[in-house]
Design a protein around this motif. Structure first.
Motif, mmCIF file in Angstrom:
data_model
loop_
_atom_site.group_PDB
_atom_site.id
_atom_site.type_symbol
_atom_site.label_atom_id
_atom_site.label_comp_id
_atom_site.label_asym_id
_atom_site.label_seq_id
_atom_site.Cartn_x
_atom_site.Cartn_y
_atom_site.Cartn_z
ATOM 1 N N ALA A 1 0.833 -1.205 0.000
ATOM 2 C CA ALA A 1 0.000 0.000 0.000
ATOM 3 C C ALA A 1 0.860 1.244 0.000
ATOM 4 C CB ALA A 1 -0.894 -0.006 1.243
ATOM 5 N N SER A 2 2.115 1.134 0.459
ATOM 6 C CA SER A 2 2.974 2.310 0.524
ATOM 7 C C SER A 2 3.837 2.474 -0.722
ATOM 8 C CB SER A 2 3.894 2.205 1.748
ATOM 9 O OG SER A 2 4.721 1.056 1.639
ATOM 10 N N ALA A 3 3.662 1.556 -1.692
ATOM 11 C CA ALA A 3 4.477 1.638 -2.901
ATOM 12 C C ALA A 3 4.159 2.914 -3.643
ATOM 13 C CB ALA A 3 4.227 0.421 -3.792
ATOM 14 N N SER A 4 5.196 3.590 -4.130
ATOM 15 C CA SER A 4 5.007 4.833 -4.879
ATOM 16 C C SER A 4 5.417 4.599 -6.310
ATOM 17 C CB SER A 4 5.864 5.950 -4.265
ATOM 18 O OG SER A 4 7.224 5.576 -4.260
ATOM 19 N N PRO A 5 4.916 5.403 -7.249
ATOM 20 C CA PRO A 5 5.289 5.215 -8.657
ATOM 21 C C PRO A 5 6.779 5.403 -8.836
ATOM 22 C CG PRO A 5 3.521 6.851 -8.400
ATOM 23 C CD PRO A 5 3.988 6.501 -7.045
ATOM 24 N N ARG A 6 7.359 4.692 -9.774
ATOM 25 C CA ARG A 6 8.785 4.798 -10.029
ATOM 26 C C ARG A 6 9.093 6.189 -10.566
ATOM 27 N NH1 ARG A 6 11.113 0.432 -13.895
ATOM 28 N NH2 ARG A 6 10.184 -0.837 -12.261
ATOM 29 N N PRO A 7 10.057 6.915 -9.954
ATOM 30 C CA PRO A 7 10.335 8.271 -10.425
ATOM 31 C C PRO A 7 10.984 8.243 -11.794
ATOM 32 C CG PRO A 7 11.947 7.587 -8.787
ATOM 33 C CD PRO A 7 10.886 6.511 -8.834
ATOM 34 N N THR A 8 10.726 9.268 -12.564
ATOM 35 C CA THR A 8 11.354 9.381 -13.864
ATOM 36 C C THR A 8 12.771 9.872 -13.693
ATOM 37 O OG1 THR A 8 10.517 11.634 -14.061
ATOM 38 C CG2 THR A 8 9.179 9.877 -15.023
ATOM 39 N N VAL A 9 13.671 9.411 -14.569
ATOM 40 C CA VAL A 9 15.077 9.779 -14.472
ATOM 41 C C VAL A 9 15.281 11.108 -15.163
ATOM 42 C CG1 VAL A 9 17.420 9.119 -15.091
ATOM 43 C CG2 VAL A 9 15.759 7.372 -14.438
ATOM 44 N N SER A 10 15.877 12.054 -14.474
ATOM 45 C CA SER A 10 16.162 13.358 -15.056
ATOM 46 C C SER A 10 17.631 13.667 -14.875
ATOM 47 C CB SER A 10 15.316 14.448 -14.397
ATOM 48 O OG SER A 10 15.543 14.463 -13.000
ATOM 49 N N ALA A 11 18.165 14.528 -15.731
ATOM 50 C CA ALA A 11 19.573 14.877 -15.657
ATOM 51 C C ALA A 11 19.852 15.616 -14.364
ATOM 52 C CB ALA A 11 19.956 15.747 -16.853
ATOM 53 N N SER A 12 20.940 15.278 -13.729
ATOM 54 C CA SER A 12 21.334 15.938 -12.489
ATOM 55 C C SER A 12 22.839 15.939 -12.405
ATOM 56 C CB SER A 12 20.735 15.209 -11.282
ATOM 57 O OG SER A 12 21.329 13.945 -11.130
ATOM 58 N N PRO A 13 23.423 16.798 -11.556
ATOM 59 C CA PRO A 13 24.879 16.831 -11.447
ATOM 60 C C PRO A 13 25.479 15.518 -10.992
ATOM 61 C CG PRO A 13 23.893 18.786 -10.460
ATOM 62 C CD PRO A 13 22.773 17.846 -10.778
ATOM 63 N N LYS A 14 24.674 14.639 -10.337
ATOM 64 C CA LYS A 14 25.207 13.384 -9.828
ATOM 65 C C LYS A 14 25.354 12.330 -10.921
ATOM 66 C CE LYS A 14 23.290 14.023 -5.189
ATOM 67 N NZ LYS A 14 22.414 13.440 -4.156
ATOM 68 N N MET A 15 24.675 12.532 -12.028
ATOM 69 C CA MET A 15 24.732 11.531 -13.092
ATOM 70 C C MET A 15 26.032 11.668 -13.859
ATOM 71 S SD MET A 15 20.871 11.541 -14.609
ATOM 72 C CE MET A 15 21.317 10.298 -15.807
ATOM 73 N N SER A 16 26.584 10.516 -14.249
ATOM 74 C CA SER A 16 27.795 10.540 -15.054
ATOM 75 C C SER A 16 27.435 10.949 -16.467
ATOM 76 C CB SER A 16 28.456 9.153 -15.066
ATOM 77 O OG SER A 16 28.813 8.781 -13.750
ATOM 78 N N PRO A 17 28.236 11.778 -17.114
ATOM 79 C CA PRO A 17 27.929 12.175 -18.487
ATOM 80 C C PRO A 17 28.069 10.986 -19.411
ATOM 81 C CG PRO A 17 30.105 12.947 -17.824
ATOM 82 C CD PRO A 17 29.454 12.364 -16.605
ATOM 83 N N PRO A 18 27.268 10.916 -20.469
ATOM 84 C CA PRO A 18 27.375 9.804 -21.406
ATOM 85 C C PRO A 18 28.711 9.806 -22.108
ATOM 86 C CG PRO A 18 25.972 11.540 -22.304
ATOM 87 C CD PRO A 18 26.277 11.915 -20.882
ATOM 88 N N ALA A 19 29.129 8.602 -22.493
ATOM 89 C CA ALA A 19 30.384 8.494 -23.224
ATOM 90 C C ALA A 19 30.291 9.281 -24.515
ATOM 91 C CB ALA A 19 30.686 7.023 -23.514
ATOM 92 N N SER A 20 31.340 9.998 -24.823
ATOM 93 C CA SER A 20 31.313 10.815 -26.029
ATOM 94 C C SER A 20 32.685 10.799 -26.662
ATOM 95 C CB SER A 20 30.867 12.238 -25.699
ATOM 96 O OG SER A 20 31.738 12.821 -24.753
ATOM 97 N N GLY A 21 32.771 11.390 -27.860
ATOM 98 C CA GLY A 21 34.025 11.465 -28.569
ATOM 99 C C GLY A 21 34.827 12.675 -28.127
ATOM 100 N N PRO A 22 35.740 13.157 -28.982
ATOM 101 C CA PRO A 22 36.568 14.316 -28.652
ATOM 102 C C PRO A 22 35.703 15.553 -28.403
ATOM 103 C CG PRO A 22 37.392 13.170 -30.594
ATOM 104 C CD PRO A 22 36.051 12.585 -30.292
ATOM 105 N N PRO A 23 36.194 16.497 -27.602
ATOM 106 C CA PRO A 23 35.408 17.704 -27.352
ATOM 107 C C PRO A 23 35.200 18.515 -28.623
ATOM 108 C CG PRO A 23 37.644 17.939 -26.512
ATOM 109 C CD PRO A 23 37.484 16.508 -26.900
#
Length: 299
Positions: free
Chosen positions: A89-111
């Motif tokens: 009964a206390s289960a809450s909906p799964r939160p949506t993932v949003s960008a935040s400073p704690k998230m690691s940036p996605p792998a990318s190529g050269p700047p």
């Protein structure tokens, strides 16, 4: 008596023994009962298997063989395709993932390096101690406005390069001091378009790729500063040593470019290594680890 007996036998067959038709209708009851029992057993087994999968352990009454690694589920319970039969009964909906400073940036190529900037510059407001021996040369560092590069951080990196044990200052080729005003020469880091404009004023065509030396000092192409060189076997940070050492080499009076002294040998820092190594090995410092000046034939 024969008629009565016959009648009795007829009645007996009708009441006591089922006819062939009646037997045909009642025969499937036994298989159905067996099937029902099997379904019940399978349902109980499936329930135990689901409970075992959720707990991640072995089912009650059965032990995994010794040495068998624990099998992890392919899906976590949060991503199970079927919902729990009795959600909390206390289960809450799964939160949506949003960008935040704690998230690691996605792998990318050269700047990404901007082709052009504002054409104006910010001076690094920093002053350092003089390093080396000989003639004092004070320099300031400027970074073009509108690019994602801190003038102060770039100045600190250049100061470290000039103070490197294999650099010019460590071997009596001069004293260098970072200042923010009254400089003897300036090191500018500029976008390719701006670098071309500054170099062309000295009659040098850098084609959006090269660095140059001007009457005011050194112009460093931002593309080379950020990406390094495709001919240099090292990181962009290491290639920055080569840029600064090469251009400051001109500042201290080494006007002539050098060539490769031989296959497999370190390329002189005064060699234009971006144009090819000709069998030499990439090198970013004027001297080797023993303090020997690395030279080559005139280019």
């Amino acid at each position: 008596m024969g008629k009565r007996a016959a009648t009795a036998r007829g009645r007996g067959r009708g009441r006591g023994a089922p006819s062939r038709r009646g037997r045909a209708r009642r025969r499937p009851l036994a298989p159905l009962l067996v099937l029902g029992l099997l379904v019940g057993v399978l349902s109980i087994g499936a329930g135990a298997a689901i409970a075992h999968w959720r707990s991640g352990g072995t089912a009650a009454g059965s032990a995994a063989p010794a040495g068998t690694p624990r099998a992890e589920p392919l899906m976590s319970p949060d991503t199970s395709p079927s919902a729990d039969p009795e959600p909390s009964a206390s289960a809450s909906p799964r939160p949506t993932v949003s960008a935040s400073p704690k998230m690691s940036p996605p792998a990318s190529g050269p700047p990404r390096v901007p082709a052009s900037g504002k054409g104006t510059f910010t001076v690094a407001q920093a002053t350092g101690a003089a390093t080396g021996t000989g003639t004092l040369r004070r320099y300031k560092v400027e970074v073009e406005d509108g690019i994602d590069l801190s003038a102060r951080q770039a100045a600190a990196e250049i100061e470290d390069i000039l103070a490197h044990p294999r650099g010019w200052a460590a071997h009596g080729r001069g004293r260098f001091q970072l200042v923010s005003s009254n400089a003897d020469f300036v090191i500018r880091i500029a976008t390719p378009v701006t670098a071309d404009r500054l170099c062309l004023a000295q009659g040098l065509n850098t084609r959006g790729e090269l660095n140059c030396e001007t009457v005011e000092g050194v112009v460093v192409n931002l593309k080379r500063w950020m990406l390094g060189s495709p001919t240099f076997a090292g990181t962009p940070a290491e290639y920055r040593h080569l840029i600064i050492n090469h251009e400051v080499g001109h500042e201290i009076g080494i006007r002539q470019h050098m060539g490769c002294p031989g296959p497999g040998r370190p390329a002189p820092v005064m060699m234009q290594q971006i144009k090819g190594l000709n069998g030499c090995v990439s090198n970013a410092w004027p001297h080797d680890e023993d303090g020997t000046y690395l030279t080559g034939p005139p280019a």
